[in-house]
Enzyme design. Structure first.
Site, PDB file in Angstrom:
ATOM      1  N   PHE A   1       0.823  -1.194   0.000  1.00  0.00           N
ATOM      2  CA  PHE A   1       0.000   0.000   0.000  1.00  0.00           C
ATOM      3  C   PHE A   1       0.872   1.266   0.000  1.00  0.00           C
ATOM      4  O   PHE A   1       1.844   1.341  -0.726  1.00  0.00           O
ATOM      5  CB  PHE A   1      -1.019  -0.036   1.151  1.00  0.00           C
ATOM      6  N   SER A   2       0.538   2.254   0.851  1.00  0.00           N
ATOM      7  CA  SER A   2       1.174   3.567   0.735  1.00  0.00           C
ATOM      8  C   SER A   2       2.632   3.620   1.168  1.00  0.00           C
ATOM      9  O   SER A   2       3.296   4.639   0.943  1.00  0.00           O
ATOM     10  CB  SER A   2       0.380   4.605   1.532  1.00  0.00           C
ATOM     11  N   ALA A   3       3.151   2.561   1.775  1.00  0.00           N
ATOM     12  CA  ALA A   3       4.591   2.558   2.054  1.00  0.00           C
ATOM     13  C   ALA A   3       5.378   2.686   0.743  1.00  0.00           C
ATOM     14  O   ALA A   3       6.522   3.146   0.737  1.00  0.00           O
ATOM     15  CB  ALA A   3       4.990   1.290   2.801  1.00  0.00           C
TER      16      ALA A   3
ATOM     17  N   LYS B   1       4.924   4.837  -1.374  1.00  0.00           N
ATOM     18  CA  LYS B   1       5.092   6.256  -1.709  1.00  0.00           C
ATOM     19  C   LYS B   1       6.532   6.732  -1.524  1.00  0.00           C
ATOM     20  O   LYS B   1       6.908   7.783  -2.063  1.00  0.00           O
ATOM     21  CB  LYS B   1       4.139   7.120  -0.877  1.00  0.00           C
TER      22      LYS B   1
ATOM     23  N   TYR C   1      -4.169  14.447   3.404  1.00  0.00           N
ATOM     24  CA  TYR C   1      -3.574  13.261   2.805  1.00  0.00           C
ATOM     25  C   TYR C   1      -4.185  12.929   1.446  1.00  0.00           C
ATOM     26  O   TYR C   1      -5.373  12.620   1.340  1.00  0.00           O
ATOM     27  CB  TYR C   1      -3.733  12.076   3.758  1.00  0.00           C
TER      28      TYR C   1
END
Length: 369
Positions: A67-69, A71, A157
Protein backbone atom coordinates in the site's frame (compact mmCIF):
# COMPACT_ATOMS: atom_id res chain seq x y z
CA UNK A 1 25.76 -2.49 -6.73
CA UNK A 2 27.24 -5.06 -4.36
CA UNK A 3 25.56 -4.91 -0.97
CA UNK A 4 27.84 -4.57 2.03
CA UNK A 5 26.63 -6.82 4.83
CA UNK A 6 27.81 -6.19 8.38
CA UNK A 7 25.24 -7.81 10.58
CA UNK A 8 24.61 -6.56 14.13
CA UNK A 9 24.14 -9.95 15.80
CA UNK A 10 22.34 -8.58 18.85
CA UNK A 11 19.84 -6.55 16.85
CA UNK A 12 19.35 -9.30 14.27
CA UNK A 13 18.64 -11.79 17.06
CA UNK A 14 16.23 -9.44 18.85
CA UNK A 15 14.30 -8.63 15.67
CA UNK A 16 14.12 -12.30 14.68
CA UNK A 17 12.86 -13.18 18.16
CA UNK A 18 10.06 -10.63 17.90
CA UNK A 19 9.05 -11.83 14.44
CA UNK A 20 8.98 -15.45 15.57
CA UNK A 21 6.89 -14.54 18.61
CA UNK A 22 4.37 -12.60 16.48
CA UNK A 23 3.94 -15.55 14.14
CA UNK A 24 3.84 -18.13 16.94
CA UNK A 25 1.11 -16.23 18.80
CA UNK A 26 -0.94 -15.76 15.64
CA UNK A 27 -0.69 -11.97 15.75
CA UNK A 28 1.00 -12.02 12.32
CA UNK A 29 1.34 -14.59 9.55
CA UNK A 30 4.30 -13.43 7.49
CA UNK A 31 6.79 -10.58 8.00
CA UNK A 32 10.03 -9.12 6.70
CA UNK A 33 12.35 -6.63 8.40
CA UNK A 34 15.50 -5.12 6.93
CA UNK A 35 17.75 -2.47 8.44
CA UNK A 36 20.73 -0.65 6.98
CA UNK A 37 23.06 1.34 9.20
CA UNK A 38 25.83 3.56 7.88
CA UNK A 39 25.65 1.92 4.47
CA UNK A 40 25.66 -1.71 5.63
CA UNK A 41 22.86 -4.24 5.90
CA UNK A 42 22.67 -5.05 9.62
CA UNK A 43 19.30 -6.83 9.87
CA UNK A 44 17.64 -9.14 7.35
CA UNK A 45 14.95 -11.13 9.11
CA UNK A 46 11.80 -12.97 8.05
CA UNK A 47 9.22 -15.18 9.71
CA UNK A 48 6.08 -17.06 8.84
CA UNK A 49 4.57 -17.77 5.46
CA UNK A 50 4.20 -15.77 2.27
CA UNK A 51 0.94 -17.52 1.44
CA UNK A 52 -1.16 -19.01 4.22
CA UNK A 53 -3.29 -20.91 1.69
CA UNK A 54 -0.38 -22.94 0.32
CA UNK A 55 2.08 -22.74 3.21
CA UNK A 56 4.77 -21.23 0.96
CA UNK A 57 7.43 -19.82 3.27
CA UNK A 58 8.35 -16.16 3.55
CA UNK A 59 11.84 -15.22 2.30
CA UNK A 60 13.77 -11.97 2.05
CA UNK A 61 13.20 -12.10 -1.71
CA UNK A 62 9.38 -12.30 -1.51
CA UNK A 63 7.81 -9.03 -2.72
CA UNK A 64 4.79 -7.81 -0.76
CA UNK A 65 2.14 -5.34 -1.89
CA UNK A 66 2.50 -2.72 0.84
CA UNK A 67 0.00 0.00 0.00
CA UNK A 68 1.17 3.57 0.73
CA UNK A 69 4.59 2.56 2.05
CA UNK A 70 5.36 2.46 -1.68
CA UNK A 71 5.09 6.26 -1.71
CA UNK A 72 8.77 6.40 -0.68
CA UNK A 73 9.52 5.21 -4.23
CA UNK A 74 7.15 7.79 -5.72
CA UNK A 75 8.66 10.66 -3.77
CA UNK A 76 12.19 9.57 -4.65
CA UNK A 77 11.37 9.69 -8.36
CA UNK A 78 10.01 13.22 -7.89
CA UNK A 79 13.34 14.24 -6.37
CA UNK A 80 15.25 12.54 -9.17
CA UNK A 81 13.13 14.52 -11.65
CA UNK A 82 14.30 17.70 -9.93
CA UNK A 83 17.89 16.45 -9.88
CA UNK A 84 17.70 15.83 -13.64
CA UNK A 85 16.64 19.42 -14.22
CA UNK A 86 13.42 18.67 -16.11
CA UNK A 87 11.32 20.17 -13.31
CA UNK A 88 11.84 22.18 -10.14
CA UNK A 89 10.03 22.08 -6.83
CA UNK A 90 8.38 25.41 -7.73
CA UNK A 91 7.37 24.32 -11.25
CA UNK A 92 3.60 24.73 -11.71
CA UNK A 93 1.95 21.39 -12.46
CA UNK A 94 -0.08 23.06 -15.23
CA UNK A 95 3.12 24.14 -16.98
CA UNK A 96 3.65 20.48 -17.88
CA UNK A 97 0.02 19.35 -17.66
CA UNK A 98 -2.13 22.30 -18.86
CA UNK A 99 -5.46 20.54 -18.26
CA UNK A 100 -4.67 20.35 -14.55
CA UNK A 101 -5.01 24.13 -14.22
CA UNK A 102 -8.82 23.90 -14.37
CA UNK A 103 -10.96 25.25 -11.51
CA UNK A 104 -8.25 27.38 -9.91
CA UNK A 105 -5.50 24.76 -9.69
CA UNK A 106 -3.21 26.72 -12.01
CA UNK A 107 -1.10 27.88 -9.04
CA UNK A 108 -0.38 24.32 -7.82
CA UNK A 109 3.31 23.42 -7.92
CA UNK A 110 5.33 20.25 -7.51
CA UNK A 111 6.09 21.44 -3.96
CA UNK A 112 2.36 21.50 -3.26
CA UNK A 113 2.00 17.97 -4.62
CA UNK A 114 4.84 16.75 -2.39
CA UNK A 115 3.29 18.37 0.70
CA UNK A 116 -0.23 17.07 -0.05
CA UNK A 117 -1.40 20.68 -0.23
CA UNK A 118 -2.72 20.75 -3.82
CA UNK A 119 -6.30 20.41 -2.61
CA UNK A 120 -7.45 17.26 -4.44
CA UNK A 121 -6.98 14.62 -1.72
CA UNK A 122 -9.82 12.34 -2.86
CA UNK A 123 -10.31 10.56 -6.13
CA UNK A 124 -13.27 11.99 -8.05
CA UNK A 125 -16.33 9.96 -7.04
CA UNK A 126 -16.72 8.41 -10.49
CA UNK A 127 -13.34 6.71 -10.05
CA UNK A 128 -13.37 3.37 -8.22
CA UNK A 129 -10.68 0.76 -7.49
CA UNK A 130 -11.16 -0.97 -10.84
CA UNK A 131 -10.47 2.32 -12.64
CA UNK A 132 -6.97 2.66 -11.13
CA UNK A 133 -5.57 0.55 -13.95
CA UNK A 134 -6.74 3.15 -16.53
CA UNK A 135 -4.06 5.85 -16.30
CA UNK A 136 -5.56 8.32 -18.75
CA UNK A 137 -9.06 8.10 -17.25
CA UNK A 138 -7.80 8.72 -13.73
CA UNK A 139 -5.58 11.63 -14.75
CA UNK A 140 -8.38 13.24 -16.80
CA UNK A 141 -10.69 13.04 -13.79
CA UNK A 142 -8.09 14.50 -11.41
CA UNK A 143 -7.28 17.32 -13.83
CA UNK A 144 -10.95 18.31 -13.92
CA UNK A 145 -11.43 18.11 -10.15
CA UNK A 146 -12.29 21.20 -8.12
CA UNK A 147 -9.81 21.75 -5.28
CA UNK A 148 -11.10 21.68 -1.72
CA UNK A 149 -8.75 24.53 -0.81
CA UNK A 150 -6.48 26.99 -2.56
CA UNK A 151 -3.29 25.09 -3.45
CA UNK A 152 -0.62 25.58 -0.82
CA UNK A 153 -2.89 26.86 1.95
CA UNK A 154 -3.81 23.60 3.69
CA UNK A 155 -2.60 20.01 3.74
CA UNK A 156 -4.61 16.79 3.61
CA UNK A 157 -3.57 13.26 2.81
CA UNK A 158 -3.78 12.63 -0.97
CA UNK A 159 -4.11 8.86 -0.58
CA UNK A 160 -4.41 7.75 -4.21
CA UNK A 161 -4.27 11.03 -6.12
CA UNK A 162 -0.66 11.58 -4.98
CA UNK A 163 0.87 8.88 -7.16
CA UNK A 164 -1.02 9.96 -10.25
CA UNK A 165 -0.07 13.62 -9.70
CA UNK A 166 3.64 12.77 -9.43
CA UNK A 167 3.36 10.18 -12.18
CA UNK A 168 1.67 12.43 -14.72
CA UNK A 169 4.17 15.23 -14.06
CA UNK A 170 6.93 12.67 -14.60
CA UNK A 171 5.32 11.32 -17.77
CA UNK A 172 4.82 14.79 -19.24
CA UNK A 173 8.38 15.78 -18.37
CA UNK A 174 10.16 12.63 -19.58
CA UNK A 175 7.70 10.77 -21.78
CA UNK A 176 8.11 7.72 -19.54
CA UNK A 177 5.75 5.98 -17.08
CA UNK A 178 6.71 5.65 -13.43
CA UNK A 179 7.48 1.93 -13.67
CA UNK A 180 10.10 2.69 -16.33
CA UNK A 181 11.65 5.55 -14.36
CA UNK A 182 11.79 3.36 -11.25
CA UNK A 183 13.65 0.73 -13.26
CA UNK A 184 16.04 3.11 -15.04
CA UNK A 185 16.78 5.46 -12.15
CA UNK A 186 16.58 3.20 -9.10
CA UNK A 187 16.37 -0.57 -9.42
CA UNK A 188 18.84 -1.03 -12.29
CA UNK A 189 21.64 1.22 -10.97
CA UNK A 190 21.22 -0.11 -7.41
CA UNK A 191 20.95 -3.76 -8.43
CA UNK A 192 17.43 -4.06 -7.05
CA UNK A 193 15.56 -5.53 -10.00
CA UNK A 194 12.95 -7.92 -8.62
CA UNK A 195 12.73 -6.02 -5.32
CA UNK A 196 10.80 -2.82 -6.15
CA UNK A 197 7.78 -2.51 -8.42
CA UNK A 198 5.21 -0.12 -9.77
CA UNK A 199 3.35 -2.75 -11.75
CA UNK A 200 4.57 -6.32 -11.34
CA UNK A 201 5.31 -8.21 -14.58
CA UNK A 202 2.96 -11.16 -15.02
CA UNK A 203 5.91 -13.57 -14.91
CA UNK A 204 6.76 -12.34 -11.37
CA UNK A 205 3.27 -12.56 -9.85
CA UNK A 206 3.89 -16.09 -8.52
CA UNK A 207 6.76 -14.76 -6.36
CA UNK A 208 4.54 -12.34 -4.45
CA UNK A 209 3.16 -12.82 -0.98
CA UNK A 210 -0.60 -13.18 -0.56
CA UNK A 211 -2.26 -10.65 1.73
CA UNK A 212 -4.97 -11.46 4.23
CA UNK A 213 -7.34 -9.30 6.25
CA UNK A 214 -6.83 -9.60 10.00
CA UNK A 215 -10.61 -9.99 10.33
CA UNK A 216 -13.46 -10.16 7.85
CA UNK A 217 -13.08 -6.92 5.94
CA UNK A 218 -15.70 -4.52 7.30
CA UNK A 219 -17.88 -2.50 5.01
CA UNK A 220 -17.73 1.03 6.34
CA UNK A 221 -21.06 2.79 6.75
CA UNK A 222 -21.49 5.87 4.60
CA UNK A 223 -19.87 8.91 6.17
CA UNK A 224 -21.10 12.13 4.68
CA UNK A 225 -18.21 14.07 6.21
CA UNK A 226 -15.47 11.73 4.99
CA UNK A 227 -13.20 13.18 2.33
CA UNK A 228 -11.93 9.82 1.09
CA UNK A 229 -14.13 7.01 -0.20
CA UNK A 230 -14.14 3.85 1.96
CA UNK A 231 -11.85 2.02 -0.49
CA UNK A 232 -9.32 4.87 -0.18
CA UNK A 233 -9.40 4.77 3.62
CA UNK A 234 -9.53 1.04 4.36
CA UNK A 235 -6.86 -1.29 2.98
CA UNK A 236 -8.30 -4.57 1.78
CA UNK A 237 -6.43 -7.75 0.96
CA UNK A 238 -8.57 -8.15 -2.16
CA UNK A 239 -6.93 -5.07 -3.68
CA UNK A 240 -3.42 -6.29 -2.92
CA UNK A 241 -4.17 -9.75 -4.29
CA UNK A 242 -5.71 -8.56 -7.54
CA UNK A 243 -3.60 -9.48 -10.57
CA UNK A 244 -4.97 -6.45 -12.41
CA UNK A 245 -4.02 -4.03 -9.62
CA UNK A 246 -0.64 -5.68 -9.05
CA UNK A 247 0.31 -5.44 -12.72
CA UNK A 248 -0.83 -1.84 -13.13
CA UNK A 249 1.34 1.24 -12.73
CA UNK A 250 -0.32 2.80 -9.65
CA UNK A 251 2.43 4.82 -7.94
CA UNK A 252 0.27 5.72 -4.93
CA UNK A 253 1.02 2.19 -3.73
CA UNK A 254 3.86 -0.22 -4.32
CA UNK A 255 5.12 -3.79 -4.18
CA UNK A 256 8.53 -4.43 -2.68
CA UNK A 257 10.74 -6.46 -0.39
CA UNK A 258 11.80 -4.95 2.93
CA UNK A 259 15.40 -5.64 1.94
CA UNK A 260 15.01 -3.79 -1.35
CA UNK A 261 13.24 -0.71 -0.03
CA UNK A 262 15.70 -0.40 2.88
CA UNK A 263 18.59 -0.61 0.42
CA UNK A 264 16.99 2.12 -1.70
CA UNK A 265 16.69 4.50 1.24
CA UNK A 266 20.20 3.62 2.40
CA UNK A 267 21.47 4.70 -1.03
CA UNK A 268 19.48 7.92 -0.68
CA UNK A 269 21.11 8.65 2.69
CA UNK A 270 24.56 7.76 1.38
CA UNK A 271 24.44 10.22 -1.51
CA UNK A 272 24.29 7.58 -4.23
CA UNK A 273 21.10 9.03 -5.71
CA UNK A 274 21.09 12.73 -4.82
CA UNK A 275 23.64 15.11 -3.29
CA UNK A 276 23.74 16.21 0.35
CA UNK A 277 22.30 19.65 -0.44
CA UNK A 278 19.17 18.19 -2.02
CA UNK A 279 18.84 15.65 0.80
CA UNK A 280 18.81 18.51 3.33
CA UNK A 281 16.25 20.36 1.24
CA UNK A 282 13.87 17.44 0.83
CA UNK A 283 14.01 16.42 4.51
CA UNK A 284 13.43 19.89 5.99
CA UNK A 285 9.99 20.82 7.33
CA UNK A 286 8.05 21.99 4.27
CA UNK A 287 4.49 22.18 5.66
CA UNK A 288 3.02 21.94 9.13
CA UNK A 289 -0.65 22.08 10.02
CA UNK A 290 -3.84 20.13 10.58
CA UNK A 291 -4.51 17.39 8.07
CA UNK A 292 -7.82 18.28 6.41
CA UNK A 293 -8.62 14.63 5.71
CA UNK A 294 -7.96 12.96 9.06
CA UNK A 295 -7.71 15.90 11.47
CA UNK A 296 -4.32 14.95 12.90
CA UNK A 297 -1.35 17.27 13.22
CA UNK A 298 0.83 16.87 10.13
CA UNK A 299 4.47 17.79 9.71
CA UNK A 300 5.72 17.11 6.23
CA UNK A 301 8.98 17.21 4.37
CA UNK A 302 8.94 17.20 0.57
CA UNK A 303 7.21 13.91 -0.13
CA UNK A 304 7.36 12.35 3.34
CA UNK A 305 5.79 12.73 6.79
CA UNK A 306 8.48 13.63 9.32
CA UNK A 307 9.14 11.87 12.61
CA UNK A 308 9.19 8.22 13.55
CA UNK A 309 5.82 6.73 14.49
CA UNK A 310 5.26 6.79 18.21
CA UNK A 311 7.74 9.59 18.93
CA UNK A 312 6.62 12.90 20.47
CA UNK A 313 5.58 15.51 17.88
CA UNK A 314 7.98 18.05 19.37
CA UNK A 315 10.99 15.78 18.86
CA UNK A 316 13.50 16.99 16.27
CA UNK A 317 12.35 15.37 13.02
CA UNK A 318 15.35 13.52 11.63
CA UNK A 319 13.32 10.61 10.26
CA UNK A 320 11.23 10.56 7.10
CA UNK A 321 9.24 7.78 5.46
CA UNK A 322 5.78 6.31 4.97
CA UNK A 323 3.43 3.92 6.66
CA UNK A 324 1.30 1.61 4.53
CA UNK A 325 -2.30 0.65 5.14
CA UNK A 326 -2.40 -2.67 6.96
CA UNK A 327 0.66 -1.98 9.09
CA UNK A 328 3.83 -1.78 6.96
CA UNK A 329 6.40 0.94 7.64
CA UNK A 330 9.47 2.36 5.91
CA UNK A 331 11.68 5.15 7.24
CA UNK A 332 15.16 6.63 7.03
CA UNK A 333 16.99 8.61 9.70
CA UNK A 334 19.51 11.26 8.64
CA UNK A 335 20.89 11.61 12.17
CA UNK A 336 21.93 7.97 12.59
CA UNK A 337 22.26 6.87 8.97
CA UNK A 338 19.58 4.22 9.51
CA UNK A 339 17.18 2.84 6.91
CA UNK A 340 14.39 0.64 8.28
CA UNK A 341 11.68 -1.35 6.50
CA UNK A 342 9.01 -3.71 7.79
CA UNK A 343 6.27 -5.24 5.70
CA UNK A 344 3.84 -8.06 6.30
CA UNK A 345 1.00 -10.10 4.90
CA UNK A 346 -1.73 -9.68 7.55
CA UNK A 347 -3.48 -6.32 7.26
CA UNK A 348 -4.13 -4.85 10.70
CA UNK A 349 -5.89 -1.55 11.57
CA UNK A 350 -2.92 -0.48 13.71
CA UNK A 351 0.85 -0.09 13.53
CA UNK A 352 1.75 -1.87 16.79
CA UNK A 353 4.13 -4.31 15.10
CA UNK A 354 5.84 -1.57 13.11
CA UNK A 355 6.30 0.66 16.14
CA UNK A 356 7.61 -2.17 18.31
CA UNK A 357 10.25 -3.11 15.74
CA UNK A 358 11.14 0.47 14.90
CA UNK A 359 11.55 1.32 18.61
CA UNK A 360 13.71 -1.75 19.13
CA UNK A 361 15.91 -0.83 16.17
CA UNK A 362 16.30 2.80 17.25
CA UNK A 363 17.16 1.83 20.83
CA UNK A 364 19.83 -0.63 19.73
CA UNK A 365 21.44 1.65 17.14
CA UNK A 366 21.35 4.81 19.24
CA UNK A 367 21.11 3.63 22.85
CA UNK A 368 21.97 7.01 24.40
CA UNK A 369 19.30 8.99 22.54
Amino acid sequence: MAERVTMMPSLQQQVQSVLDELVDTGAETGLQVAVHHQGALVVDAVAGVADAMTGRGMTSATPIFSFSAGKVMTSLIAHLLVKSGVVGYETPVAELWPEFGAHGKVTATLRHVLTHSVGVPAMPRDIGPADLTDWSRVCTAIADAEPRWLPGTETGYHAFTYGFLIGEVARRATGKPMRQLLHEWVTEPLGLDGDLYFGVPRADLARLARLEDAAPHPVAPPDGDAVLAPWERQPAAAMGNSDEILQADIPSVGTFTARGIAAMNAALLAGSLIDSHQLRELTAVAFEGTDQVFGNHARLALGYPLGRIGTPPDEAPTTFGWVGGGGSYVYADTATGTSFAMTKTRLTPHFNTAQRLADLTAAEINPHA
